[in-house]
Design a protein around this motif. Structure first.
Motif, mmCIF file in Angstrom:
data_model
loop_
_atom_site.group_PDB
_atom_site.id
_atom_site.type_symbol
_atom_site.label_atom_id
_atom_site.label_comp_id
_atom_site.label_asym_id
_atom_site.label_seq_id
_atom_site.Cartn_x
_atom_site.Cartn_y
_atom_site.Cartn_z
ATOM 1 N N GLN A 59 1.013 -1.162 0.005
ATOM 2 C CA GLN A 59 0.021 0.145 0.024
ATOM 3 C C GLN A 59 0.954 1.194 0.056
ATOM 4 O OE1 GLN A 59 -2.678 -0.311 3.322
ATOM 5 N NE2 GLN A 59 -3.561 -2.323 2.679
ATOM 6 N N LEU A 60 2.118 1.406 0.707
ATOM 7 C CA LEU A 60 2.824 2.501 0.620
ATOM 8 C C LEU A 60 3.518 2.734 -0.461
ATOM 9 C CD1 LEU A 60 4.065 4.617 2.826
ATOM 10 C CD2 LEU A 60 5.991 2.966 3.131
ATOM 11 N N LEU A 61 4.016 1.673 -1.151
ATOM 12 C CA LEU A 61 4.607 1.821 -2.323
ATOM 13 C C LEU A 61 3.691 2.122 -3.475
ATOM 14 C CD1 LEU A 61 7.021 -1.374 -2.285
ATOM 15 C CD2 LEU A 61 7.700 1.080 -2.104
ATOM 16 N N ALA A 62 2.720 2.019 -3.216
ATOM 17 C CA ALA A 62 1.513 2.431 -4.335
ATOM 18 C C ALA A 62 1.012 3.740 -4.081
ATOM 19 C CB ALA A 62 0.382 1.540 -4.369
ATOM 20 N N THR A 63 1.405 4.592 -3.126
ATOM 21 C CA THR A 63 0.732 5.768 -2.744
ATOM 22 C C THR A 63 1.643 6.976 -2.402
ATOM 23 O OG1 THR A 63 0.461 5.279 -0.316
ATOM 24 C CG2 THR A 63 -1.103 4.626 -1.829
ATOM 25 N N VAL A 64 3.019 6.511 -2.382
ATOM 26 C CA VAL A 64 4.064 7.542 -1.988
ATOM 27 C C VAL A 64 5.165 7.713 -3.176
ATOM 28 C CG1 VAL A 64 3.858 7.179 0.311
ATOM 29 C CG2 VAL A 64 5.570 5.960 -0.817
ATOM 30 N N ASP A 65 5.639 8.941 -3.239
ATOM 31 C CA ASP A 65 6.575 9.208 -4.180
ATOM 32 C C ASP A 65 8.026 8.533 -3.827
ATOM 33 O OD1 ASP A 65 4.938 10.381 -6.014
ATOM 34 O OD2 ASP A 65 4.971 12.446 -5.092
ATOM 35 N N TYR A 66 8.246 8.932 -2.428
ATOM 36 C CA TYR A 66 9.554 8.267 -1.826
ATOM 37 C C TYR A 66 9.446 7.391 -0.893
ATOM 38 C CZ TYR A 66 11.695 12.171 -4.118
ATOM 39 O OH TYR A 66 11.976 13.117 -5.458
ATOM 40 N N ALA A 67 9.942 6.452 -0.787
ATOM 41 C CA ALA A 67 9.874 5.146 0.273
ATOM 42 C C ALA A 67 11.333 5.128 1.072
ATOM 43 C CB ALA A 67 9.503 3.785 -0.377
ATOM 44 N N PRO A 68 10.883 4.822 2.403
ATOM 45 C CA PRO A 68 12.225 4.461 3.214
ATOM 46 C C PRO A 68 13.328 3.429 2.475
ATOM 47 C CG PRO A 68 10.137 4.359 4.493
ATOM 48 C CD PRO A 68 9.809 4.507 3.048
ATOM 49 N N LEU A 69 14.547 3.918 2.766
ATOM 50 C CA LEU A 69 15.426 3.052 2.176
ATOM 51 C C LEU A 69 15.460 1.586 2.866
ATOM 52 C CD1 LEU A 69 18.630 4.952 1.956
ATOM 53 C CD2 LEU A 69 17.529 4.134 0.284
ATOM 54 N N GLU A 70 14.750 1.297 4.001
ATOM 55 C CA GLU A 70 14.625 -0.046 4.688
ATOM 56 C C GLU A 70 13.982 -0.750 3.723
ATOM 57 O OE1 GLU A 70 15.114 2.954 8.206
ATOM 58 O OE2 GLU A 70 14.242 2.836 5.967
ATOM 59 N N LEU A 71 13.088 -0.457 2.859
ATOM 60 C CA LEU A 71 12.123 -1.249 2.104
ATOM 61 C C LEU A 71 12.897 -1.856 0.869
ATOM 62 C CD1 LEU A 71 8.799 0.575 2.179
ATOM 63 C CD2 LEU A 71 9.686 -1.019 3.668
ATOM 64 N N LEU A 72 14.053 -1.328 0.532
ATOM 65 C CA LEU A 72 14.765 -2.121 -0.762
ATOM 66 C C LEU A 72 14.774 -3.649 -0.518
ATOM 67 C CD1 LEU A 72 17.892 0.173 -1.179
ATOM 68 C CD2 LEU A 72 16.050 -0.468 -2.909
ATOM 69 N N PRO A 73 15.077 -4.204 0.593
ATOM 70 C CA PRO A 73 14.989 -5.617 0.691
ATOM 71 C C PRO A 73 13.541 -6.198 0.253
ATOM 72 C CG PRO A 73 16.045 -4.952 2.686
ATOM 73 C CD PRO A 73 15.469 -3.793 2.006
ATOM 74 N N PHE A 74 12.484 -5.723 0.392
ATOM 75 C CA PHE A 74 11.318 -6.048 -0.053
ATOM 76 C C PHE A 74 11.247 -6.605 -1.710
ATOM 77 C CE2 PHE A 74 6.861 -5.431 -1.650
ATOM 78 C CZ PHE A 74 6.178 -6.270 -0.651
ATOM 79 N N PHE A 75 12.160 -5.600 -2.406
ATOM 80 C CA PHE A 75 12.100 -5.897 -3.771
ATOM 81 C C PHE A 75 13.021 -7.037 -3.927
ATOM 82 C CE2 PHE A 75 10.225 -1.894 -4.248
ATOM 83 C CZ PHE A 75 9.426 -1.931 -5.126
ATOM 84 N N ALA A 76 14.145 -7.250 -3.216
ATOM 85 C CA ALA A 76 14.949 -8.469 -3.263
ATOM 86 C C ALA A 76 13.877 -9.695 -3.189
ATOM 87 C CB ALA A 76 15.782 -8.344 -2.550
ATOM 88 N N ALA A 77 13.035 -9.775 -2.146
ATOM 89 C CA ALA A 77 12.356 -10.786 -1.780
ATOM 90 C C ALA A 77 11.367 -11.088 -3.018
ATOM 91 C CB ALA A 77 11.359 -10.385 -0.667
ATOM 92 N N VAL A 78 11.137 -10.178 -3.994
ATOM 93 C CA VAL A 78 10.105 -10.274 -5.173
ATOM 94 C C VAL A 78 10.979 -11.687 -5.984
ATOM 95 C CG1 VAL A 78 9.761 -9.502 -7.478
ATOM 96 C CG2 VAL A 78 9.502 -7.844 -5.504
ATOM 97 N N HIS A 79 12.506 -11.635 -6.055
ATOM 98 C CA HIS A 79 12.883 -12.723 -6.731
ATOM 99 C C HIS A 79 12.795 -13.955 -6.182
ATOM 100 C CE1 HIS A 79 14.134 -10.150 -10.181
ATOM 101 N NE2 HIS A 79 14.227 -9.428 -9.239
ATOM 102 N N GLU A 80 12.675 -13.979 -4.903
ATOM 103 C CA GLU A 80 12.442 -15.590 -4.028
ATOM 104 C C GLU A 80 11.022 -15.785 -4.400
ATOM 105 O OE1 GLU A 80 14.330 -16.900 -2.083
ATOM 106 O OE2 GLU A 80 16.145 -15.456 -1.917
#
Length: 237
Positions: A59-80
């Motif tokens: 929800q956060l990524l879909a609604t904000v222009d900037y996201a906390p750097l702590e969320l970068l690992p979330f995108f790494a999980a995509v490939h899992e």
């Protein structure tokens, strides 16, 4: 937690024997029942913490222009997740569309349902699933993973051995309410802290309010951020 208090009142009120006197069979049954059921409550709480994180990040990524750097690992999980829910080909790939797709949601939910336990390894698996760096949890003050592992070990002993077999060394002489309460309370405190830590990762910081001579001014948070729409570009194609 309300559920734990209710179960404690219902099940442990009937246990009157205190150490070092041996518990009666019915008292051992009650303490074991509380141990097993309390573990189930906390296990579900932990699973829900990570499911909530998954939903909040999307929800956060879909609604904000900037996201906390702590969320970068979330995108790494995509490939899992790609092993079960195939990513589109590079030419047609849209990471935000993939992340918010029902198939991904169903996959993550099904993986959480496959969790069976409360130990540190269980928490690690859930954290990896939803893209949280382990050190964020492992190094967090108040998150005593040993408390979860202890309760998990005791629950396993209570749930897989008979009251009458005499084989259970993990619970030998420790089935009194005072011991069981301690295991459950320590684990519950850790679950509360775990929720606080995980929730902070997907919470957009409020603007800082600064007083000035002309009134109240709002300053944006200085928390390091990266443009949400470009995070996907760092993920491995």
């Amino acid at each position: 937690m309300t559920q734990l208090r209710e179960m404690e009142t219902t099940l442990l009120a009937g246990v009157s024997t205190v150490p070092p006197d041996p518990l009666r069979s019915e008292e051992r049954t009650l303490t074991r029942a509380y141990l097993v059921l309390a573990h189930a409550v906390l296990e579900e709480e932990v699973e829900q913490i990570f499911l909530n994180h998954f939903d909040s990040v999307r929800q956060l990524l879909a609604t904000v222009d900037y996201a906390p750097l702590e969320l970068l690992p979330f995108f790494a999980a995509v490939h899992e997740w790609n092993t079960a829910v195939q990513l589109p080909t590079y030419a047609k790939r849209n990471y935000m569309g993939y992340i918010t797709s029902p198939k991904v949601s169903e996959y993550v939910s099904s993986e959480v349902r496959e969790n069976h336990g409360l130990k540190a390894d269980n928490v690690m698996g859930l954290a990896k699933l939803v893209g949280i760096e382990w050190t964020v949890i492992d190094d967090a003050p108040g998150v005593e993973l040993t408390a979860l592992t202890t309760l998990g070990v005791k629950r396993g002993a209570a749930g897989h051995t008979s009251l009458f077999s005499g084989r259970n060394q993990a619970l030998a002489g420790q089935e009194y309410p005072v011991n069981v309460r301690e295991w459950v309370e320590n684990a519950a405190k850790t679950v509360i802290e775990l929720e606080r830590v995980v929730k902070s990762l997907s919470t957009e910081p409020a603007e800082a309010v600064v007083a000035s001579k002309v009134g109240v001014m709002r300053q944006p948070s200085r928390r390091p951020k990266i443009r949400a729409s470009r995070i996907a570009g760092f993920a491995k194609s």
